[in-house]
Enzyme design. Structure first.
Site, short mmCIF file in Angstrom:
data_model
loop_
_atom_site.label_atom_id
_atom_site.label_comp_id
_atom_site.label_asym_id
_atom_site.label_seq_id
_atom_site.Cartn_x
_atom_site.Cartn_y
_atom_site.Cartn_z
N LYS A 232 0.96 -1.06 0.41
CA LYS A 232 0.10 0.27 0.04
C LYS A 232 1.35 1.17 -0.14
O LYS A 232 1.71 1.75 0.51
CB LYS A 232 -0.91 -0.01 1.19
CG LYS A 232 -1.88 -0.41 1.24
CD LYS A 232 -3.02 -0.52 1.73
CE LYS A 232 -4.34 -1.79 0.96
NZ LYS A 232 -5.28 -2.01 1.68
N ARG A 266 -3.83 -10.02 4.26
CA ARG A 266 -4.19 -10.39 3.21
C ARG A 266 -2.94 -9.33 2.56
O ARG A 266 -2.61 -8.37 2.63
CB ARG A 266 -5.74 -8.50 2.65
CG ARG A 266 -5.60 -9.17 1.15
CD ARG A 266 -6.79 -8.53 0.81
NE ARG A 266 -7.29 -8.01 -0.45
CZ ARG A 266 -7.17 -7.10 -1.23
NH1 ARG A 266 -5.93 -6.59 -1.29
NH2 ARG A 266 -7.95 -7.35 -2.64
C1 8Y7 Z 1 -7.75 -4.03 0.89
C2 8Y7 Z 1 -9.32 -4.87 -0.01
C3 8Y7 Z 1 -8.01 -3.83 -0.77
C4 8Y7 Z 1 -7.81 -3.88 2.97
C5 8Y7 Z 1 -10.22 -5.73 2.31
C6 8Y7 Z 1 -4.91 -3.02 -2.62
C7 8Y7 Z 1 -10.12 -5.58 -1.82
C8 8Y7 Z 1 -6.04 -2.71 -2.28
N1 8Y7 Z 1 -7.64 -3.40 0.00
N2 8Y7 Z 1 -10.02 -5.48 1.88
N3 8Y7 Z 1 -9.53 -5.00 -0.65
N4 8Y7 Z 1 -9.23 -5.06 2.97
N5 8Y7 Z 1 -10.69 -6.57 3.33
O1 8Y7 Z 1 -4.23 -2.49 -2.41
O2 8Y7 Z 1 -7.42 -3.44 3.38
O3 8Y7 Z 1 -4.51 -4.23 -2.22
S1 8Y7 Z 1 -7.48 -3.32 -2.74
#
Ligand code: 8Y7
Length: 287
Positions: A232, A266
């Site tokens: 990020k 994640r």
């Molecule tokens: C997150 C996410 C993304 C997160 C959850 C990226 C879909 C942006 N970020 N879902 N999604 N938490 N639960 O940089 O922080 O991966 S997309």
């Protein structure tokens, strides 16, 4: 029983559409990117094969669940249509369901996509809008799969313009408490709710750091906590590194998150994240 007590007793196992997600240890959620451009030409099957191969690799590296999404939620991104999202994810979920044994999570805010994705084999709904879209809450309740509720201030297109909080930790916590309550009121089983502070979603660097430092506050909600920190822009703000060089910092942030109580992380770089998470767990969740 509190979440920690059930984790200690080894009974925290989410049923993701018939596939188990064991929260007795910290799980890594592997991010499967769906690249839209590859689907607009003859490369459709090639792109799908590559995505399936990538998911197989992430599972081999230790992913407990694979997250797949067809809507870009990057800062500045505009929404996509239902059909576009369905075209990007449904056939891929069907292929993945055959290829891997771990649960598949669908990253969407749209009820139509939730329905089709679960019918195709997805076993969790990961919604960056925390089921606030019309009919999303009722749809998720009907589908009966676990849900991840993420906090976001504003909408992706404009969320990074001027995010403001009086007390970011308490405001995010209160939002997640209210959304969890709304889920339970709609009939979603309490044990099927996961919360996520939404790093980078309508937050400055300082907001993100304060949330990570105080992640333990969210754990007091009694719900498993998922975090997404991988690659990020908060990393770029500290280290000024391009996307492809953010792995080490991402892994470091994952360790801090585990230290502060995260149950699911994640991540894009699954192998490295799993090793670090396992090691952090050995230190902090002993006994
Ligand atoms: C997150 C996410 C993304 C997160 C959850 C990226 C879909 C942006 N970020 N879902 N999604 N938490 N639960 O940089 O922080 O991966 S997309």
């Amino acid at each position: 029983m509190t979440l920690q007590a059930s984790i200690d007793a080894g009974v925290t196992r989410l049923d993701c559409g018939g596939r188990a997600l064991d929260l007795g240890r910290v799980g890594v959620m592997g991010v499967l990117n769906v690249t839209p451009d590859s689907f607009s030409d003859g490369g459709l099957f090639l792109a799908r094969d590559r995505a399936v191969d990538h998911a197989i690799r992430m599972v081999a590296e230790g992913a407990a669940i694979i997250d797949i999404g067809g809507e870009s939620t990057r800062p500045g991104a505009r929404g996509v249509s239902v059909q576009e999202e369905l075209d990007r994810v449904i056939a891929l979920i069907e292929a993945l369901q055959q290829a891997i044994a771990v649960p598949i999570s669908i990253d969407t805010s749209k009820p139509e996509v939730m329905r089709a994705a679960v019918a195709a084999g997805a076993g969790m709904i990961n919604d960056v809008r925390a089921l606030r879209a019309p009919e999303a809450l009722q749809t998720a309740a009907q589908l009966g799969v676990p849900v991840c509720l993420m906090h976001m201030q504003g909408e992706p297109r404009t969320m990074q313009e001027d995010p403001r909080y009086v007390d970011v930790v308490q405001e995010v916590k209160e939002f997640l408490r209210l959304r969890s309550q709304a889920c339970r009121d709609a009939g979603i089983h309490a044990a099927n709710i996961i919360v996520d502070p939404g790093f980078g979603f309508g937050k400055t660097l300082e907001h993100n750091l304060e949330l990570l430092r105080n992640l333990g506050e969210l754990a007091t909600l009694g719900t498993p906590v998922l975090v997404g920190l991988s690659r990020k822009s908060m990393i770029a703000k500290v280290l000024d590194l391009p996307l492809e060089r953010r792995m080490i910092a991402s892994v470091a942030l994952a360790v801090v998150a585990v230290q502060n109580g995260a149950n699911l992380v994640r991540a894009h770089d699954v192998g490295a994240t799993c090793e670090a998470v396992r090691m952090a767990e050995a230190v902090y969740r002993a006994g």
